[in-house]
Design a protein around this motif. Structure first.
Motif, PDB file in Angstrom:
ATOM      1  N   ASP A  77       1.083  -1.467   0.245  1.00 63.16           N
ATOM      2  CA  ASP A  77       0.403  -0.094  -0.430  1.00 63.16           C
ATOM      3  C   ASP A  77       0.800   1.218  -0.024  1.00 63.16           C
ATOM      4  OD1 ASP A  77      -2.495  -1.173   0.015  1.00 63.16           O
ATOM      5  OD2 ASP A  77      -2.745  -1.014   2.494  1.00 63.16           O
ATOM      6  N   MET A  78       1.845   1.120   1.048  1.00 66.84           N
ATOM      7  CA  MET A  78       2.711   2.341   0.828  1.00 66.84           C
ATOM      8  C   MET A  78       3.236   2.848  -0.507  1.00 66.84           C
ATOM      9  SD  MET A  78       6.511   1.411   2.749  1.00 66.84           S
ATOM     10  CE  MET A  78       6.259   0.207   4.246  1.00 66.84           C
ATOM     11  N   ILE A  79       3.657   1.946  -1.193  1.00 69.21           N
ATOM     12  CA  ILE A  79       3.985   2.887  -2.777  1.00 69.21           C
ATOM     13  C   ILE A  79       3.650   1.941  -3.781  1.00 69.21           C
ATOM     14  CG2 ILE A  79       6.505   2.252  -2.175  1.00 69.21           C
ATOM     15  CD1 ILE A  79       6.383   0.020  -3.506  1.00 69.21           C
ATOM     16  N   ARG A  80       2.450   1.791  -4.023  1.00 66.34           N
ATOM     17  CA  ARG A  80       1.835   1.192  -4.978  1.00 66.34           C
ATOM     18  C   ARG A  80       0.447   2.369  -5.224  1.00 66.34           C
ATOM     19  NH1 ARG A  80      -2.918  -1.016  -2.474  1.00 66.34           N
ATOM     20  NH2 ARG A  80      -1.364  -3.399  -2.065  1.00 66.34           N
ATOM     21  N   GLY A  81       0.224   3.342  -4.504  1.00 67.35           N
ATOM     22  CA  GLY A  81      -0.180   4.510  -5.250  1.00 67.35           C
ATOM     23  C   GLY A  81       1.005   5.233  -6.350  1.00 67.35           C
ATOM     24  N   ASN A  82       2.106   5.601  -5.271  1.00 70.71           N
ATOM     25  CA  ASN A  82       2.453   6.294  -5.929  1.00 70.71           C
ATOM     26  C   ASN A  82       2.870   5.483  -7.844  1.00 70.71           C
ATOM     27  OD1 ASN A  82       2.618   8.162  -4.071  1.00 70.71           O
ATOM     28  ND2 ASN A  82       5.273   7.415  -3.717  1.00 70.71           N
ATOM     29  N   VAL A  83       3.476   4.827  -7.597  1.00 70.99           N
ATOM     30  CA  VAL A  83       3.588   4.086  -8.660  1.00 70.99           C
ATOM     31  C   VAL A  83       2.166   3.331  -9.549  1.00 70.99           C
ATOM     32  CG1 VAL A  83       4.049   1.312  -9.790  1.00 70.99           C
ATOM     33  CG2 VAL A  83       4.509   1.824  -7.514  1.00 70.99           C
ATOM     34  N   GLN A 101      10.818   3.200  -5.390  1.00 67.53           N
ATOM     35  CA  GLN A 101       9.907   3.701  -4.874  1.00 67.53           C
ATOM     36  C   GLN A 101      10.415   2.735  -3.515  1.00 67.53           C
ATOM     37  OE1 GLN A 101       7.284   6.118  -4.371  1.00 67.53           O
ATOM     38  NE2 GLN A 101       8.881   6.931  -6.250  1.00 67.53           N
ATOM     39  N   MET A 102      10.416   1.866  -3.603  1.00 68.46           N
ATOM     40  CA  MET A 102      10.593   0.699  -2.395  1.00 68.46           C
ATOM     41  C   MET A 102      11.928   1.564  -1.391  1.00 68.46           C
ATOM     42  SD  MET A 102       8.498  -1.462  -0.853  1.00 68.46           S
ATOM     43  CE  MET A 102       8.883  -0.940   1.098  1.00 68.46           C
TER      44      MET A 102
END
Length: 190
Positions: A77-83, A101-102
């Motif tokens: 979740d912590m990177i999904r939106g950015n990707v 991002q990770m």
């Protein structure tokens, strides 16, 4: 019934020798791919397994954009939106951006943890210093009355210099420097 499955990671799907696998095995692989998610913060392992499974399940993705969408869906979740916001058009771009991002998130988390550790260590040292100060000799201003036959120390101050008061069976009336008179029934030797 058998299904055609392409194996391997190098080159394109068309470059590989084809092998036949029973439909039940293919179904299991498709289910694994459908449920695949990043474990912990290990995007690299997720990416490798996703690519392996995607090569075996060629019928799941009609377009590369479908594959990219499924890949992004398995990210944390912590990177999904950015990707998703980046809107990668190819798997290569999605993987590259997800790894970036990770890496940033892991670095941020590590910095926060290091800062918290520094604060805790500082507080521990600071508290230890205060505890040592509490045990060292205290400075006090004393007002002497040369005509007095007894001296008194406040119970607040006496606790700081480790003097334990003894309770008396009667009270002394003590006049303070500000003129107030209080009754005292604690006696301290020191």
């Amino acid at each position: 019934m058998f299904c055609l499955v392409l194996m391997g990671l190098e080159g394109t799907k068309e470059d590989h020798d084809s092998q036949y696998y029973p439909m039940a095995e293919i179904k299991d692989v498709e289910i694994e791919l459908w449920n695949l998610k990043v474990k912990g913060t290990d995007v690299a392992t997720y990416t490798l397994r996703f690519q392996e499974l995607a090569l075996m399940c060629v019928r799941m993705f009609h377009e590369e954009s479908d594959e990219v969408e499924k890949y992004i869906g398995g990210l944390l979740d912590m990177i999904r939106g950015n990707v998703m916001s980046y809107q990668p058009k190819t798997m290569e771009k999605a993987i590259e951006f997800a790894n970036d991002q990770m890496d940033q998130k892991v670095l941020t988390i590590a910095k926060r943890q290091a800062e918290q550790k520094r604060k805790l260590e500082f507080n521990a040292r600071n508290n230890q210093g205060h505890q040592q100060q509490n045990k060292s000799n205290r400075y006090a201003s004393i007002l002497f009355d040369t005509g007095a036959d007894r001296s008194f120390v406040s119970t607040t101050f006496s606790s700081l210099i480790d003097i334990t008061p003894t309770t008396l069976d009667h009270y002394y009336d003590v006049e303070l420097a500000d003129g107030k008179i209080i009754g005292i029934n604690h006696f301290q030797m020191g």
